[in-house]
Design a protein around this motif. Structure first.
Motif, PDB file in Angstrom:
ATOM      1  N   THR A 124       0.821  -1.207   0.000  1.00 22.28           N
ATOM      2  CA  THR A 124       0.000   0.000   0.000  1.00 22.28           C
ATOM      3  C   THR A 124       0.855   1.257   0.000  1.00 22.28           C
ATOM      4  O   THR A 124       1.995   1.274   0.472  1.00 22.28           O
ATOM      5  CB  THR A 124      -0.931   0.067   1.230  1.00 22.28           C
ATOM      6  OG1 THR A 124      -0.137   0.174   2.403  1.00 22.28           O
ATOM      7  CG2 THR A 124      -1.825  -1.148   1.308  1.00 22.28           C
ATOM      8  N   GLU A 168      -0.716  -6.870  -5.474  1.00 17.99           N
ATOM      9  CA  GLU A 168      -1.597  -5.742  -5.795  1.00 17.99           C
ATOM     10  C   GLU A 168      -1.086  -4.506  -5.080  1.00 17.99           C
ATOM     11  O   GLU A 168      -0.814  -4.535  -3.880  1.00 17.99           O
ATOM     12  CB  GLU A 168      -3.030  -6.048  -5.346  1.00 17.99           C
ATOM     13  CG  GLU A 168      -3.985  -4.877  -5.529  1.00 17.99           C
ATOM     14  CD  GLU A 168      -5.381  -5.148  -4.985  1.00 17.99           C
ATOM     15  OE1 GLU A 168      -6.194  -4.197  -4.962  1.00 17.99           O
ATOM     16  OE2 GLU A 168      -5.653  -6.301  -4.578  1.00 17.99           O
ATOM     17  N   ARG A 170      -2.128  -0.980  -3.683  1.00 16.24           N
ATOM     18  CA  ARG A 170      -3.296  -0.199  -3.310  1.00 16.24           C
ATOM     19  C   ARG A 170      -2.866   1.210  -2.912  1.00 16.24           C
ATOM     20  O   ARG A 170      -2.009   1.385  -2.044  1.00 16.24           O
ATOM     21  CB  ARG A 170      -4.051  -0.867  -2.160  1.00 16.24           C
ATOM     22  CG  ARG A 170      -4.627  -2.219  -2.539  1.00 16.24           C
ATOM     23  CD  ARG A 170      -5.543  -2.773  -1.479  1.00 16.24           C
ATOM     24  NE  ARG A 170      -6.320  -3.887  -2.002  1.00 16.24           N
ATOM     25  CZ  ARG A 170      -7.357  -4.431  -1.385  1.00 16.24           C
ATOM     26  NH1 ARG A 170      -7.738  -3.951  -0.211  1.00 16.24           N
ATOM     27  NH2 ARG A 170      -8.004  -5.428  -1.930  1.00 16.24           N
ATOM     28  N   ASN A 199      -4.194   0.169  -7.932  1.00 18.94           N
ATOM     29  CA  ASN A 199      -5.619   0.404  -7.709  1.00 18.94           C
ATOM     30  C   ASN A 199      -5.862   1.523  -6.702  1.00 18.94           C
ATOM     31  O   ASN A 199      -5.261   1.552  -5.629  1.00 18.94           O
ATOM     32  CB  ASN A 199      -6.280  -0.887  -7.197  1.00 18.94           C
ATOM     33  CG  ASN A 199      -6.086  -2.040  -8.152  1.00 18.94           C
ATOM     34  OD1 ASN A 199      -6.473  -1.958  -9.305  1.00 18.94           O
ATOM     35  ND2 ASN A 199      -5.462  -3.119  -7.688  1.00 18.94           N
ATOM     36  N   PHE A 201      -9.054   3.762  -4.619  1.00 15.60           N
ATOM     37  CA  PHE A 201     -10.302   3.361  -3.981  1.00 15.60           C
ATOM     38  C   PHE A 201     -11.194   4.554  -3.658  1.00 15.60           C
ATOM     39  O   PHE A 201     -11.604   4.778  -2.521  1.00 15.60           O
ATOM     40  CB  PHE A 201     -10.010   2.515  -2.734  1.00 15.60           C
ATOM     41  CG  PHE A 201      -9.450   1.165  -3.056  1.00 15.60           C
ATOM     42  CD1 PHE A 201     -10.285   0.070  -3.197  1.00 15.60           C
ATOM     43  CD2 PHE A 201      -8.097   0.993  -3.274  1.00 15.60           C
ATOM     44  CE1 PHE A 201      -9.776  -1.177  -3.529  1.00 15.60           C
ATOM     45  CE2 PHE A 201      -7.577  -0.239  -3.599  1.00 15.60           C
ATOM     46  CZ  PHE A 201      -8.417  -1.333  -3.731  1.00 15.60           C
ATOM     47  N   ASP A 231     -11.041  -4.117  -8.320  1.00 15.30           N
ATOM     48  CA  ASP A 231      -9.586  -3.987  -8.331  1.00 15.30           C
ATOM     49  C   ASP A 231      -8.910  -5.259  -8.820  1.00 15.30           C
ATOM     50  O   ASP A 231      -7.703  -5.250  -9.087  1.00 15.30           O
ATOM     51  CB  ASP A 231      -9.064  -3.616  -6.945  1.00 15.30           C
ATOM     52  CG  ASP A 231      -9.449  -4.615  -5.872  1.00 15.30           C
ATOM     53  OD1 ASP A 231     -10.617  -5.034  -5.834  1.00 15.30           O
ATOM     54  OD2 ASP A 231      -8.569  -4.984  -5.068  1.00 15.30           O
TER      55      ASP A 231
END
Length: 452
Positions: A124, A168, A170, A199, A201, A231
């Motif tokens: 993240t 992933e 984020r 991705n 949000f 996502d």
């Protein structure tokens, strides 16, 4: 469009990356229905109607928290030394390993950054943090390459090739990608299954400044989680973001999504600008998961603008992107389909089309001085562009070149579900069309509501 400047930038990037090319000189209005997939990491075989070979398998997607992730532990491993398509060569030693949180600054001295993620393979950029990526940095989203084909299932109901070892990214803070023409920033993966992409949000990502991407290479994302969250199914770079996103002088290549928008989805953005960027060999592989007759729920082999407004797409090249989206909610077999004009007796909403671009609820958007070349909507509508559900003033096209694009239905540009007195499409001056086909015959320039 300054086509020579665009070509120079693209060739410079490819040359630098070692390819040898150019080295000589969530409240949403009328929400779309999400969809499933037919993924594959290769390039499709296409004819005028479009018939790629595709199969795949599946696994659990895993979960992660939405905020600052833990540091996690992971295998350092030895990544693949390079790529077969002329991409960046990543050394097998050195660099910096990244677990749960992306650093605030990524430097050339620390490159390559080997991203393994936390225990759920998530990394993240937390709220309140700005991550700045300096010129020449390579970010390898390697995850856990030891995951093997044993984790992949293949049946008509799974219809995916999915495993938990992919990473992933984020974004809840801000990211600034600051590459240069001679030293672009590269987002890539040595994992044979690719990575889950970058991705945002929505409102959770707002408040730390707007994202900017300059001189970037973005590649090898595989978003093929059938029936998964957005996502994991749409847009290698899924910018669900309530503000402007800026992308300039960049390259999106060899990315694949299962729901929509092979490379990029600008969702709910306002005032976004995409300019002087090459979209090449990106793919959307979808099998509609809903039993809705001929209706499909996918679009955009390369890019989407979804519920957005005031976007500018200018001076880009869209080449060899592919959308495979058509009937098949209960099978992974590809079937040709017509597009259903709204309204119709069966009340089907057709959200599928656009070999290069798909716009859902466009609002004062501009497409100007782009090249659309050899894109394909495989057995579906809109060889290059599909406009869907236009509530107000829609899209203006000026000075674009459309050549060699293919579709199975409709025309080069298709409009569907225009609302009231909305002006779906303003076809301005300087657009040219040549060599575009629908099922092997010359393709109409524009079909659907906007051809009235």
């Amino acid at each position: 469009m300054n086509r020579s400047a665009t070509l120079h930038t693209v060739l410079s990037v490819l040359c630098l990356l070692g390819g040898g090319v150019g080295c000589s000189g969530e409240v949403e209005p009328v929400e779309e229905v999400p969809s499933g997939i037919v993924p594959d990491s290769g390039s499709p075989d296409r004819d005028d109607a479009g018939t790629p070979d595709r199969d795949a398998g599946t696994s659990d997607a895993g979960t992660s928290d939405a905020g600052t992730a833990d540091a996690g532990a992971s295998d350092a491993g030895t990544p693949d030394a390079g790529t077969a398509d002329g991409g960046v060569v990543i050394p097998g030693d050195g660099g910096t390993q990244v677990a749960g949180t992306m650093p605030a600054r990524l430097t050339l001295a620390g490159s390559p950054y080997r991203v393994v993620g936390n225990a759920q393979y998530v990394v993240t950029i937390p709220k309140g943090q700005t991550t700045t990526v300096e010129p020449g940095v390579v970010i390898d989203f390697k995850g856990n390459p030891s995951v093997t084909d044993a984790d992949v299932r293949d049946s008509a109901q799974d219809v995916m090739n999915h495993q938990n070892g992919r990473v992933e990214l984020r974004v809840y803070g801000r990211i600034l990608v600051q590459g240069t023409a001679s030293a672009p920033v590269t987002f890539t993966s040595t994992n044979p299954y690719g990575w889950w992409g970058m991705n945002f949000f929505g409102d959770q990502s707002k408040g730390d400044g707007d994202p900017v991407f300059r001189h970037m290479v973005f590649e090898k994302v595989r978003k093929n989680d059938y029936n998964g969250d957005r996502d994991r199914t749409r847009g290698a770079l899924w910018a669900y973001y309530p503000g402007p996103v800026t992308i300039e002088h960049s390259l999106f290549r060899d990315n694949e999504s299962s729901g929509k928008c092979g490379a990029l989805d600008l969702m709910f953005t306002d005032g976004s600008v995409v300019t002087d960027t090459l979209f090449e060999n990106n793919r959307t592989r979808d099998i509609d998961r809903f039993a809705t007759g001929d209706g499909a729920t996918s679009g955009g082999g390369a890019m989407c603008v979804t519920h957005g407004r005031n976007s500018i797409v200018r001076g880009n090249t869209f080449r060899n992107n592919t959308l495979s989206a058509f009937r098949g909610s209960r099978s992974n077999a590809l079937q040709p389909r017509t597009y259903e004009v709204w309204p119709n007796g069966t009340n089907h909403y057709d959200l599928g089309g656009g070999g290069a671009l798909h716009y859902f609820q466009p609002d004062h958007d501009l497409i100007e001085n782009n090249i659309f070349e050899n894109n394909a909507a495989v057995r579906g509508p809109g060889a290059a562009l599909y406009l869907e559900d236009v509530p107000n003033a829609g899209v203006t096209l000026r000075g674009n070149t459309f050549t060699g694009n293919q579709a199975g239905a409709g025309g080069v540009i298709v409009c569907n579900r225009g609302g009231g007195d909305a002006t779906e499409l303003v076809l301005g001056a300087g657009n040219t069309f040549s060599g575009n086909t629908v099922n092997g015959a010359a393709a109409p320039q524009v079909t659907g509501d906007c051809a009235r």
